[in-house]
Design an enzyme around this catalytic site. Structure first.
Site, PDB file in Angstrom:
ATOM      1  CB  THR A   1     -41.932  -9.146  17.657  1.00  0.00           C
ATOM      2  OG1 THR A   1     -41.603 -10.453  18.461  1.00  0.00           O
ATOM      3  CG2 THR A   1     -41.447  -9.004  16.395  1.00  0.00           C
TER       4      THR A   1
ATOM      5  CG  LEU B   1     -37.488   3.895  25.019  1.00  0.00           C
ATOM      6  CD1 LEU B   1     -38.283   3.628  26.365  1.00  0.00           C
ATOM      7  CD2 LEU B   1     -36.460   4.687  25.330  1.00  0.00           C
TER       8      LEU B   1
ATOM      9  CB  THR C   1     -38.947   2.106  17.573  1.00  0.00           C
ATOM     10  OG1 THR C   1     -38.259   0.768  17.944  1.00  0.00           O
ATOM     11  CG2 THR C   1     -39.805   1.939  16.237  1.00  0.00           C
TER      12      THR C   1
ATOM     13  CE  LYS D   1     -37.243  -2.760  14.812  1.00  0.00           C
ATOM     14  NZ  LYS D   1     -38.334  -2.392  14.588  1.00  0.00           N
TER      15      LYS D   1
ATOM     16  CB  SER E   1     -36.267  -1.302  10.476  1.00  0.00           C
ATOM     17  OG  SER E   1     -37.478  -2.017  10.778  1.00  0.00           O
TER      18      SER E   1
ATOM     19  CG  HIS F   1     -42.390  -1.323  12.761  1.00  0.00           C
ATOM     20  ND1 HIS F   1     -42.154  -0.075  13.567  1.00  0.00           N
ATOM     21  CD2 HIS F   1     -43.358  -2.108  13.534  1.00  0.00           C
ATOM     22  CE1 HIS F   1     -42.724  -0.549  14.825  1.00  0.00           C
ATOM     23  NE2 HIS F   1     -43.444  -1.599  14.678  1.00  0.00           N
TER      24      HIS F   1
ATOM     25  NE  ARG G   1     -46.396  -5.131  13.350  1.00  0.00           N
ATOM     26  CZ  ARG G   1     -47.348  -5.998  13.460  1.00  0.00           C
ATOM     27  NH1 ARG G   1     -47.592  -7.092  12.559  1.00  0.00           N
ATOM     28  NH2 ARG G   1     -47.988  -6.305  14.753  1.00  0.00           N
TER      29      ARG G   1
ATOM     30  N   GLY H   1     -36.484  -6.855   7.811  1.00  0.00           N
ATOM     31  CA  GLY H   1     -37.702  -6.829   7.108  1.00  0.00           C
ATOM     32  C   GLY H   1     -37.427  -7.787   5.888  1.00  0.00           C
TER      33      GLY H   1
ATOM     34  NE  ARG I   1     -40.204 -13.754   6.528  1.00  0.00           N
ATOM     35  CZ  ARG I   1     -39.919 -12.676   7.309  1.00  0.00           C
ATOM     36  NH1 ARG I   1     -38.802 -12.316   7.719  1.00  0.00           N
ATOM     37  NH2 ARG I   1     -41.008 -11.771   7.676  1.00  0.00           N
TER      38      ARG I   1
ATOM     39  NE  ARG J   1     -45.086  -9.948  10.034  1.00  0.00           N
ATOM     40  CZ  ARG J   1     -44.647  -8.849   9.408  1.00  0.00           C
ATOM     41  NH1 ARG J   1     -43.507  -8.703   9.121  1.00  0.00           N
ATOM     42  NH2 ARG J   1     -45.294  -7.795   9.620  1.00  0.00           N
TER      43      ARG J   1
HETATM   44  C1  LIG Z   1     -46.118  -8.658  15.665  1.00  0.00           C
HETATM   45  C2  LIG Z   1     -45.166  -7.880  15.456  1.00  0.00           C
HETATM   46  C3  LIG Z   1     -44.763  -6.860  16.764  1.00  0.00           C
HETATM   47  C4  LIG Z   1     -43.911  -5.864  16.537  1.00  0.00           C
HETATM   48  N1  LIG Z   1     -43.590  -5.017  17.591  1.00  0.00           N
HETATM   49  C5  LIG Z   1     -42.661  -4.423  17.635  1.00  0.00           C
HETATM   50  C6  LIG Z   1     -42.262  -3.622  18.943  1.00  0.00           C
HETATM   51  O1  LIG Z   1     -42.760  -3.598  19.879  1.00  0.00           O
HETATM   52  N2  LIG Z   1     -41.320  -2.637  18.422  1.00  0.00           N
HETATM   53  C7  LIG Z   1     -40.658  -2.339  17.345  1.00  0.00           C
HETATM   54  O2  LIG Z   1     -39.645  -1.468  17.385  1.00  0.00           O
HETATM   55  N3  LIG Z   1     -40.876  -2.985  16.214  1.00  0.00           N
HETATM   56  C8  LIG Z   1     -41.869  -3.779  16.359  1.00  0.00           C
HETATM   57  N4  LIG Z   1     -42.013  -4.934  15.105  1.00  0.00           N
HETATM   58  C9  LIG Z   1     -41.440  -4.639  13.900  1.00  0.00           C
HETATM   59  C10 LIG Z   1     -39.922  -5.622  14.022  1.00  0.00           C
HETATM   60  O3  LIG Z   1     -39.052  -5.189  15.081  1.00  0.00           O
HETATM   61  C11 LIG Z   1     -39.297  -5.876  12.752  1.00  0.00           C
HETATM   62  O4  LIG Z   1     -38.884  -4.586  12.292  1.00  0.00           O
HETATM   63  C12 LIG Z   1     -39.856  -6.399  11.662  1.00  0.00           C
HETATM   64  O5  LIG Z   1     -40.728  -7.437  12.185  1.00  0.00           O
HETATM   65  C13 LIG Z   1     -39.039  -7.039  10.750  1.00  0.00           C
HETATM   66  O6  LIG Z   1     -39.603  -7.693   9.540  1.00  0.00           O
HETATM   67  P1  LIG Z   1     -40.069  -9.200   9.383  1.00  0.00           P
HETATM   68  O7  LIG Z   1     -40.903  -9.703  10.442  1.00  0.00           O
HETATM   69  O8  LIG Z   1     -40.215  -9.172   8.044  1.00  0.00           O
HETATM   70  O9  LIG Z   1     -38.550  -9.971   9.971  1.00  0.00           O
HETATM   71  C14 LIG Z   1     -42.868  -5.780  15.311  1.00  0.00           C
HETATM   72  C15 LIG Z   1     -43.366  -6.605  14.300  1.00  0.00           C
HETATM   73  C16 LIG Z   1     -44.329  -7.665  14.387  1.00  0.00           C
HETATM   74  C17 LIG Z   1     -44.385  -8.427  13.082  1.00  0.00           C
HETATM   75  C1  LIG Z   2     -47.327  -2.586  20.760  1.00  0.00           C
HETATM   76  C2  LIG Z   2     -47.127  -2.202  19.327  1.00  0.00           C
HETATM   77  C3  LIG Z   2     -46.892  -0.769  19.144  1.00  0.00           C
HETATM   78  C4  LIG Z   2     -46.095  -3.230  18.756  1.00  0.00           C
HETATM   79  C5  LIG Z   2     -45.640  -2.743  17.390  1.00  0.00           C
HETATM   80  O1  LIG Z   2     -44.757  -2.101  17.115  1.00  0.00           O
HETATM   81  C6  LIG Z   2     -46.154  -3.620  16.302  1.00  0.00           C
HETATM   82  O2  LIG Z   2     -47.228  -4.183  16.441  1.00  0.00           O
HETATM   83  O3  LIG Z   2     -45.744  -3.373  15.281  1.00  0.00           O
END
Ligand SMILES: Cc1cc2nc3c(=O)[nH]c(=O)nc-3n(C[C@H](O)[C@H](O)[C@H](O)COP(=O)(O)O)c2cc1C
Ligand SMILES: CC(C)CC(=O)C(=O)O
Length: 335
Positions: free
Chosen positions: A67, A115, A142, A207, A229, A231, A234, A263, A266, A286
């Site tokens: 994250t 990356l 990713t 990923k 995943s 993400h 997101r 994902g 919890r 999170r």
């Molecule tokens: C605030 C935030 C930032 C994230 N940043 C990245 C990131 O930089 N690179 C990436 O591959 N995934 C990113 N993710 C996705 C997480 O790696 C992950 O897939 C996801 O948070 C898993 O779900 P969960 O938050 O419900 O546990 C981000 C997720 C959140 C919530």
């Molecule tokens: C810097 C962003 C690309 C981070 C991310 O993957 C996200 O916020 O879900």
């Protein structure tokens, strides 16, 4: 949800700037997938096996998913997260607010580097070398982000830049530029994955795979593992819950490489369900941010401790093993 995680989430919400809270908490679009990721676990039940007479393994199959921007959550940022690991693997985001070398130096467990392939492969190569030099044990590319997801909460707040003093530190001094933005590109393909595999001996994971055909293609490109995943809800708000996408990927991979699920995890029971459906580990995003915002290193440690304790307890109650025949749909007779 585990009550300790709920408490840390409440505390994080109370202490964080609401704009930053929404950046962490939010998802794409109507946030359907964000909600579904958690709800999917609640639709399943476990049929424990009894009288197995087994020693219960104390392995803790959990990873910290990458994250971005931990210093938005706590002044110590990724350093606090890294110090809290005690053996758990941290996948450190390329968008960390502490340089990867410092994350690894502070870490009390293995660190992998996440990356986003940069279209300028010279920039990508420098990032790979930084991860190698820092001592990262694997790379996680990713693959679910050809473009940025549109997060309505961030758009409503006008949040697009880090506050003064915070930077994506790994993006400094790259290919002649003092500070680069992270680029996403629809031109990225498996050819780029091949080039990264050729440039490094580090194990290479992907990923963000949801389609079983992509999992099979990934195997053909020599990946060391796959993270199923979406993400954290997101990227595309039309995809299934990550847990619902897991079994087909597990079947397609057929044990050739490990499959990790993230994902909506919890609680320890969620980790158990993911394992029963064939994951070799689960990832959390999170919950770590909530622990970090609530109480820095100690908060992250509490998240990991409580999940470890709960998972091992569930495992014992299930007879020490978790297999797919033990998973049934809640509320459906005869499953
Ligand atoms: C605030 C935030 C930032 C994230 N940043 C990245 C990131 O930089 N690179 C990436 O591959 N995934 C990113 N993710 C996705 C997480 O790696 C992950 O897939 C996801 O948070 C898993 O779900 P969960 O938050 O419900 O546990 C981000 C997720 C959140 C919530
Ligand atoms: C810097 C962003 C690309 C981070 C991310 O993957 C996200 O916020 O879900």
């Amino acid at each position: 949800m585990n009550p300790v995680l709920a408490e840390l989430h409440d505390k994080a919400r109370a202490v964080l700037d609401p704009v930053h809270y929404d950046f962490f908490a939010g998802g794409v679009g109507d946030e359907v997938v964000l909600a579904e990721n958690e709800a999917a676990f609640g639709r399943l039940a476990l049929l424990p096996r009894v009288l197995r007479g087994k020693e219960i393994s104390t392995d803790f199959p959990l990873m910290i998913s990458p994250t971005a921007f931990h210093r938005l959550a706590h002044p110590d940022g990724e350093l606090a997260t890294a110090r809290a690991l005690s053996g758990t693997t941290l996948v450190s985001s390329m968008a960390s607010t502490v340089p990867i070398a410092d994350v690894v130096a502070a870490a009390t467990g293995p660190v992998w580097f996440q990356l986003y392939v940069q279209p300028d492969m010279d920039v990508t190569e420098v990032l790979v070398r930084r991860a190698e030099r820092a001592g990262c044990a694997a790379l996680v590319v990713t693959v679910d982000s050809p473009v940025f997801g549109r997060h309505r909460r961030d758009i409503a707040h006008g949040f697009h830049d880090l506050p003064a003093g915070l930077t994506a530190e790994n993006m400094r001094d790259l290919a002649g530029e003092a500070l680069r933005n992270i680029e996403m590109s629809t031109a990225i393909s498996w050819r780029h994955v091949d080039r990264i595999r050729e440039m490094t001996a580090l194990p290479l994971w992907v990923k963000g795979v949801l389609h079983p055909k992509d999992a099979v293609i990934a195997l053909g490109h020599g990946v060391a593992g796959i993270v199923v995943s979406n993400h954290g809800g997101r990227q595309l708000d039309l995809v299934p819950a990550a847990l619902d996408a897991l079994p087909a990927v597990v079947d397609a991979v057929a044990g050739r490489v490990p499959v990790v699920l993230d994902g909506g995890v919890r609680g320890g029971g969620d980790i158990a369900l993911a394992l029963a459906l064939g994951a070799s580990a689960a990832g959390i995003g999170r919950p770590v941010l909530w622990g970090l915002a609530a109480d820095g290193e100690q908060g992250v440690r509490r998240v990991l401790d409580v999940l470890r304790d709960e998972f091992l307890h569930v495992l014992a109650l299930c007879g020490g093993e978790l297999t797919r025949d033990m998973v049934v749909v809640r509320g459906v007779a005869g499953c």
